[in-house]
Design an enzyme around this catalytic site. Structure first.
Site: not given
Length: 132
Positions: A18, A42
């Site tokens: 990631y 986020d």
């Protein structure tokens, strides 16, 4: 050979993948790490984004940017991981560094099903780039 299950996936390797993709990939490549109906929050407390199209749009701001994501600490148990990392974004006039803590859940295929990023603007440092 048996199918991999959520209990035997290499979660630390998936976190590394990631971060590597954030550093070197495009928005579509990052979004491809997510399950089709994944949920991204986020930062935590913001409006969650659900589904690959919304997640790809979120990461589109990284396309073409000089970004490096560096793993600092990871704790992984089963199909979940919490990790502290540093993101450095180099722009012509300044460098922005931030150190969020993300909590990610993976499915049995190693795709992200949930990502929650813990950070506030106070977690960012901005440095002016040296004059040329």
């Amino acid at each position: 050979m048996t199918d991999q299950t959520a209990t035997d996936i290499d979660t630390v390797a998936l976190v590394s993948r990631y971060l590597e993709t954030i550093s070197n990939g495009s928005a579509p490549e990052i979004a491809a790490l997510y399950a089709p109906e994944a949920r991204l929050e986020d930062p935590v407390g913001s409006e969650p984004r659900t589904g690959r199209a919304a997640i790809e749009e979120f990461y589109r701001g990284l396309d073409g940017a000089d970004v490096t994501a560096e793993l600092l600490v990871v704790r992984a148990v089963g199909s979940e991981a919490a990790f502290h990392f540093r993101v450095t974004t180099r722009l012509p006039e300044r460098t922005i560094m931030m150190e969020p803590i993300d909590v990610i859940t993976f499915d049995d295929r190693g795709l992200i099903t949930s990502m929650r990023a813990f950070w506030t603007p106070g977690d960012m440092t901005v440095q002016a780039s040296p004059s040329s």
